[in-house]
Design an enzyme around this catalytic site. Structure first.
Site, PDB file in Angstrom:
ATOM      1  N   TYR A 164      -6.437  47.332   2.993  1.00 43.95           N
ATOM      2  CA  TYR A 164      -5.527  48.452   2.707  1.00 43.95           C
ATOM      3  C   TYR A 164      -5.307  49.301   3.959  1.00 43.95           C
ATOM      4  CZ  TYR A 164      -3.789  52.668   0.301  1.00 43.95           C
ATOM      5  OH  TYR A 164      -3.042  53.759  -0.100  1.00 43.95           O
TER       6      TYR A 164
ATOM      7  N   LYS B  51      -1.932  50.249   6.160  1.00 46.10           N
ATOM      8  CA  LYS B  51      -1.484  51.643   6.296  1.00 46.10           C
ATOM      9  C   LYS B  51      -1.462  52.073   7.773  1.00 46.10           C
ATOM     10  CE  LYS B  51      -0.657  52.399   1.929  1.00 46.10           C
ATOM     11  NZ  LYS B  51       0.704  52.689   1.444  1.00 46.10           N
TER      12      LYS B  51
ATOM     13  N   ILE C 121      -4.887  61.270  -4.307  1.00 48.93           N
ATOM     14  CA  ILE C 121      -3.866  61.824  -5.193  1.00 48.93           C
ATOM     15  C   ILE C 121      -4.087  61.299  -6.607  1.00 48.93           C
ATOM     16  CG2 ILE C 121      -1.367  62.169  -5.503  1.00 48.93           C
ATOM     17  CD1 ILE C 121      -2.581  63.149  -2.749  1.00 48.93           C
TER      18      ILE C 121
ATOM     19  N   VAL D 239       9.212  44.190  -3.729  1.00 51.23           N
ATOM     20  CA  VAL D 239       9.601  44.551  -2.357  1.00 51.23           C
ATOM     21  C   VAL D 239       9.151  43.507  -1.336  1.00 51.23           C
ATOM     22  CG1 VAL D 239       9.731  47.044  -2.769  1.00 51.23           C
ATOM     23  CG2 VAL D 239       7.554  46.033  -1.999  1.00 51.23           C
TER      24      VAL D 239
END
Ligand code: NAD
Length: 243
Positions: free
Chosen positions: A151, A155, A184, A60
């Site tokens: 990170y 985000k 998660i 991507v």
């Protein structure tokens, strides 16, 4: 025809989202970067249930590869009506140990991926005056955490992108939202080790457990299919981690 492109969907949250959206009647493109075997396994399972599925390898972060992927989806499934910008990478580092190369790469994938994929699908959405984009941010997209500077910065930026793009595209009837998962149970958090994950579940997360990829997938489908008057929002899915 409802057509969903889900980036990074050979495993984890992306794979669960592909399953959820296929069951909701979308033709799905499973994008992957390395695990062709996993992508094909998922595609075969979905095809066996009668769903229209395409797999496509693309980084991507590579704008040309993304444009080629979107052109192929348009040819083989139809134009993308739902883009889920899910692909992401993470590593924990003390700030002074972050290399310039890692800083560039994590921004290129996590934020640049959203930019590349959104730019590639937008012409058709603008033409149709319809469309939906769901970005995957994180609890670290609104809060800070030690060893998460790179990170968390990507985000946070995804939330900024979501809000501003939502304002820009609302008059074109294109909604842009994001989900902000907590911890998660996917490969991404396995590097933390079972002891840390157990202590997060039992001592930090009010609901006393990690989330499942399927729970995030349902939140993504909710934003896509049901939240028809919602745009520019961040839906927390974190068991009460951030309240
Ligand atoms: P994961 O590592 O299992 O999945 C990430 C997927 O993205 C993988 O399939 C990977 O191959 C793919 N990917 C990575 N770089 C890519 C690239 N350049 N091009 C295309 N695909 C690429 O992790 P996950 O937990 O399923 O993560 C999915 C998203 O959810 C990520 O954006 C992640 O930051 C976010 N998230 C995860 C958690 C969690 O606790 N697991 C929490 C908050 C946010």
């Amino acid at each position: 025809m409802k057509v969903a492109l889900i980036t990074g969907s050979s495993r984890g949250i992306g794979a669960a989202t592909a399953r959820e959206l296929a069951a909701a009647g979308y033709a799905v493109c499973i994008n992957y970067i390395e695990r062709e075997d996993k992508a094909e396994e998922l595609a075969a399972a979905l095809r066996a249930e009668g769903h229209a599925v395409l797999t496509h390898r693309a980084d991507v972060a590579d704008a040309a590869a993304v444009r080629e992927m979107v052109r192929r989806v348009e040819r083989e499934l139809g134009a993308v009506t739902l883009l889920v910008n899910n692909a992401g990478i993470a590593e924990q580092h003390l700030f002074q140990d972050i290399s310039p190369e890692w800083w560039q790469r994590i921004f290129a994938v996590n934020l640049g991926g959203c930019f590349n994929c959104t730019q590639a699908v937008l012409p058709h959405m603008l033409h149709e005056h319809a469309g939906c984009i769901v970005n995957v941010s994180s609890i670290w997209g609104s809060h800070g955490a030690s060893c998460e500077v790179a990170y968390s910065s990507t985000k946070h930026a995804i939330i900024g992108l979501t809000r501003s793009l939502a304002a820009e595209l609302a008059p074109s009837n294109i909604r842009v939202n994001c989900v902000a998962p907590g911890v998660i149970d996917t490969d991404m958090v396995k590097v933390l080790g079972q002891e840390t994950l157990d202590s997060l579940a039992h001592e930090v997360i009010p609901m006393g457990r990690l989330g499942t990829p399927e729970e995030i997938a349902r939140a993504i489908r909710f934003l896509a299919d049901e939240a028809s008057y919602t745009t520019g929002q961040v839906l927390g899915c974190d068991g009460g981690f951030i309240i």
